[in-house]
Design a protein around this motif. Structure first.
Motif, short mmCIF file in Angstrom:
data_model
loop_
_atom_site.label_atom_id
_atom_site.label_comp_id
_atom_site.label_asym_id
_atom_site.label_seq_id
_atom_site.Cartn_x
_atom_site.Cartn_y
_atom_site.Cartn_z
N TYR A 175 9.52 -0.59 -4.83
CA TYR A 175 8.73 0.20 -3.89
C TYR A 175 8.75 1.67 -4.32
CZ TYR A 175 6.98 1.99 0.52
OH TYR A 175 6.23 2.61 1.48
N PRO A 176 7.68 2.43 -4.17
CA PRO A 176 6.38 2.03 -3.59
C PRO A 176 5.48 1.42 -4.66
CG PRO A 176 6.36 4.37 -4.05
CD PRO A 176 7.74 3.88 -4.43
N ARG A 201 0.82 -1.22 0.00
CA ARG A 201 0.00 0.00 0.00
C ARG A 201 0.85 1.26 0.00
NH1 ARG A 201 -4.63 -2.23 -1.59
NH2 ARG A 201 -5.31 -3.93 -0.23
N GLY A 202 2.17 1.11 0.14
CA GLY A 202 3.02 2.28 0.23
C GLY A 202 3.15 2.81 1.63
N THR A 203 2.81 1.95 2.62
CA THR A 203 2.88 2.40 4.02
C THR A 203 3.88 1.58 4.82
OG1 THR A 203 1.04 0.93 4.59
CG2 THR A 203 0.51 3.21 4.02
N THR A 215 -4.23 0.20 -4.43
CA THR A 215 -5.40 0.68 -3.69
C THR A 215 -6.56 -0.32 -3.74
OG1 THR A 215 -6.18 1.85 -5.67
CG2 THR A 215 -4.80 3.09 -4.11
N ASN A 268 1.93 1.13 -4.04
CA ASN A 268 0.74 1.99 -3.98
C ASN A 268 -0.52 1.34 -4.55
OD1 ASN A 268 2.14 4.14 -2.76
ND2 ASN A 268 2.87 4.86 -4.76
#
Length: 770
Positions: free
Chosen positions: A658-659, A641-643, A663, A661
């Motif tokens: 990475y990232p 998720r990029g977190t 969704t 992302n």
């Protein structure tokens, strides 16, 4: 005195008619001798000629094609890499280039070009040869290797003339041209125009451009000399000669010729050797499948099919694009990860191994030595074992693997074994859960050097990727919800329970304990104590029974609680099939790789029938998927998720792509085994389930720390890069939708609603809606 008269002079005879008669007699005799010579040759006095049957049905070794689900040939089995194509698939400019260059009067003669033959004799070949396309076909089909002996070569030429005239009587001009294109050896294992077009330009003959056609036609002069891989300059020059011939005989204009001659060669070399090209590990699986199938399915006459000669067509489920994306993802990430691994091993005296003794190291190397091809070949030759061992200690020239390109070097075979064991391995399989069709299959990092297929043959500990099976059993048996809570405290299963000889007390990774946690949080963060509590409640055997129904081989799986943490050895193939049951609403579909088999005439010889099995309810499957969605929302898979921990230097050094992302809804689970020997990631979207494993050739080959050695670092990035490529290709229609929710769902999965009646629970993390 009378003088004596001299004798009269004899009159000179100027009549030449006897000489002319003699000349014509000699000439006629010469003609008759030639005719007799041809008759004797046709009767087989100077060597056998093909009979009528041979001419109608010339023998060929036809390659078996492996055809992907999107219609692309991804590999072949062959002795000669030949796949015939019909005339109507040959573009006009390809045929025109051949005629303009090789035989401009092709449509006017009957196999032998009289004008060309007279010219060749008169000028001793300095103004071109006289061999027609039909004669060249005759030489390819029926005469032995060209002799350097002038007398023998003369006899061969006569045979070619005889065969050429017979071919012209029996086949149309189009058929002769087609046979010639299908028979010629373009080198680099490209026999015939179909193989040549794919190997040199990665496209079928029908899609060849004019300049590409000229390149291949130029090779007819001498394919070994005009080899695009080894002699690009010579091939370019020869191509331009072909283009000039096409302009000379008005097939293209001078302007077009000039523009095409200025173009670069643009060879896209795509070898189709058994060790090269796309889907090499899958192709080996397909070969074994075909060999087993042939044993049980003879021809109508009772003889056996030959996958190397009978021109079979094997239609498979692999998608050529998805296979390409999978191989690219593995290559990119593993090359990057290897740099981090090599950096860690600079100060490791036992590299590439860790945490083992010197004796254990010797045992690993000696075992690999005895399993090597070198050992087997020398043993088969009857060489004494002591001498074989000595040979492994002598330096020899060899080619070894590296991520940049193979390296030519000199080292001992034993050193090469240790060298190749220093590379981390990977395996990956991707499958449509509703149909069982396997879309991508990567069995290792390089088939040429590492032939062992880790998708199906290799089995390794699966770590926490086994936990969803425990959770699914608890949901199925006890109707548990993702929102149900359990204490995150040290938990011991006592001696005697579930057959334990010693008490079992698992520890949490990182030592985190305390409070009440819900099942969604526990699975997302892979809390061992919660999984231990669950398997204690349901028992190990029901979990084993569940995974067995999902296609996992459980013969060597002990019914002990520790299996909950992923101690069993399972293959990527089995794991993807099992996880697909969750995505397919509780129905297991056995993975399918071979859709159907056809003979060279298109007759269907085999058609796959899917094998399915109802394993769990659609409600249990959906709730388990909902649990695994938490892994990518705020757990070990949240990097998708990029977190993730993008600020970590370790993360930057070890992770590629990475990232990401993403969704869209994604369910998944990471897995890491003891000592960081194996890293796993199982990822699912509604219509695609993919499993990735990364680890060493031996369990002793591993990272020193979990920061590098965990599944989220070793395996997850391959899944991320692969899926990014799949989503970018809209033709693949990979789902971005939610997983299908059952019409009747009695188990609550929305924990924000569940909290309304349980507001006193403060310990549950907010990111799970509680």
């Amino acid at each position: 005195m009378a003088t004596k008269k001299s004798a009269p002079k004899k009159k000179t005879d100027n009549n030449l008619s006897p000489h002319i008669k003699t000349f014509w007699k000699i000439f006629a005799g010469f003609i008759l001798l030639i005719i007799l010579f041809f008759l004797l040759a046709s009767w087989g006095v100077f060597g056998s000629l093909p009979d009528e049957t041979s001419l109608e049905n010339p023998e060929k070794n036809l390659a078996t094609e492996i055809i992907s689900s999107d219609g692309k040939t991804i590999g072949k089995f062959y002795k000669e890499n030949r796949t015939p194509v019909p005339f109507d698939t040959l573009p006009d400019h390809l045929v025109n280039a051949l005629i303009a260059t090789e035989d401009v009067r092709f449509y006017d003669h009957s196999g032998i070009d009289g004008r060309g033959t007279i010219r060749a004799v008169a000028f001793l070949g300095s103004r071109g040869g006289a061999s027609t396309i039909t004669q060249q076909l005759a030489k390819l089909f029926f005469t032995e290797q060209v002799s350097r002996n002038k007398l023998q070569r003369g006899l061969q030429k006569i045979k070619e003339w005889i065969i050429a005239t017979r071919l012209e009587r029996r086949y149309t001009k189009e058929e002769i041209i087609t046979m010639y294109f299908n028979e010629y050896d373009f080198v680099n294992q490209a026999v015939g125009i179909e193989s040549a077009a794919n190997i040199y330009f990665d496209k079928p003959p029908s899609q060849l451009s004019t300049v590409e056609s000229a390149t291949l036609v130029g090779m007819f002069k001498n394919a070994s000399l005009y080899n695009p891989v080894r002699n690009p300059v010579g091939v370019t020059n020869r191509r331009n000669v072909v283009l000039s011939q096409m302009e000379k005989y008005d097939y293209i204009s001078e302007k077009v010729k000039d523009s095409l001659q200025a173009l670069p060669l643009n060879i896209k070399f795509t070898p189709q050797g058994h060790d090269e090209g796309s889907a090499t590990y899958f192709r080996e699986y397909a070969r074994h499948f075909m060999e087993d199938w042939i044993k049980e399915h003879p021809k109508p006459d009772g003889s056996k099919y030959n996958i190397y000669q009978d021109g079979l067509k094997v239609f498979v489920t692999i998608d050529s694009k998805m296979q390409e994306y999978a191989e690219q993802a593995v290559k990119k990430h593993m090359a990057h990860l290897q740099k981090a691994f090599d950096e860690q091993n600079k100060k490791n005296k036992t590299a590439p191994f860790r945490d083992i003794t010197e004796e254990e190291t010797k045992s690993i190397l000696n075992s690999a030595m005895r399993k090597s091809d070198r050992w087997r070949e020398m043993s088969n030759r009857g060489i004494d074992e002591e001498d074989i061992i000595k040979s492994f200690k002598k330096k020899v020239p060899m080619r070894v693997f590296s991520w940049k390109a193979d390296i030519d070097t000199v080292m001992t075979p034993m050193d090469s074994i240790r060298y190749h064991k220093s590379f981390l391995q990977a395996a990956m399989m991707s499958m449509t859960p509703q149909t069982g069709e396997v879309k991508a299959w990567v069995g290792g990092i390089d088939y040429k050097h590492y032939k062992y297929d880790m998708v199906k043959k290799g089995k390794r500990q699966i770590g926490s990727t086994f936990k969803p099976f425990v959770y699914a059993t608890a949901i199925d048996q006890m109707h548990m919800s993702p929102c149900d809570t359990l204490p995150n405290t040290i938990y011991t299963i006592p001696t005697g329970k579930h057959g334990l000889l010693q008490p079992w007390t698992p520890k949490n990774a990182g030592g985190g304990y305390g409070g009440m946690v819900n099942l969604k949080y526990a699975l997302a963060n892979s809390i061992n104590t919660i999984t231990a509590r669950l398997i204690d409640r349901v028992g190990p055997q029901p979990v084993i029974d569940l995974v067995e129904k999902m296609g996992v081989d459980t013969e060597k799986m002990p019914a002990v609680p520790s299996i909950a943490l992923g101690t069993p050895d399972v293959s990527v193939y089995e794991m993807v099939g099992a996880y697909s049951t969750f995505a397919n609403e509780g129905v297991y579909v056995e993975p399918i790789l071979i859709q159907r088999i056809e003979d060279k005439n298109g007759t269907v010889l085999y058609q796959n029938v899917p094998k399915t099995k109802d394993v769990i309810s659609n409600e249990t499957a959906y709730v388990t998927v909902s649990l695994m969605e938490g892994v990518t929302q705020s757990g070990s898979g949240s990097r998708l998720r990029g977190t993730g921990r993008e600020g970590s230097a370790v993360y930057k050094n070890a992770v590629t792509g990475y990232p990401y992302n993403f969704t869209n809804p994604i369910a998944g689970k990471t897995g890491t085994t003891q000592n960081n020997s194996d890293g796993w990631f199982m990822g699912m979207v509604p219509n695609l389930v993919t499993g990735v494993w990364v680890g060493g050739d031996d369990r002793a080959t591993h990272f020193a720390s979990t920061a590098y050695g965990q599944g989220a670092t070793m395996a997850l990035p391959i899944w991320g890069m692969y899926m990014k490529s799949c989503y970018a290709d809209e033709d693949l229609n990979v789902s971005t939708e939610h997983f299908k929710r059952p019409a009747k769902l009695s188990i609550e999965t929305d924990c924000s609603k569940w909290r309304e009646g349980n507001s006193d629970i403060e310990e549950i993390p907010d990111e799970f809606g509680i």
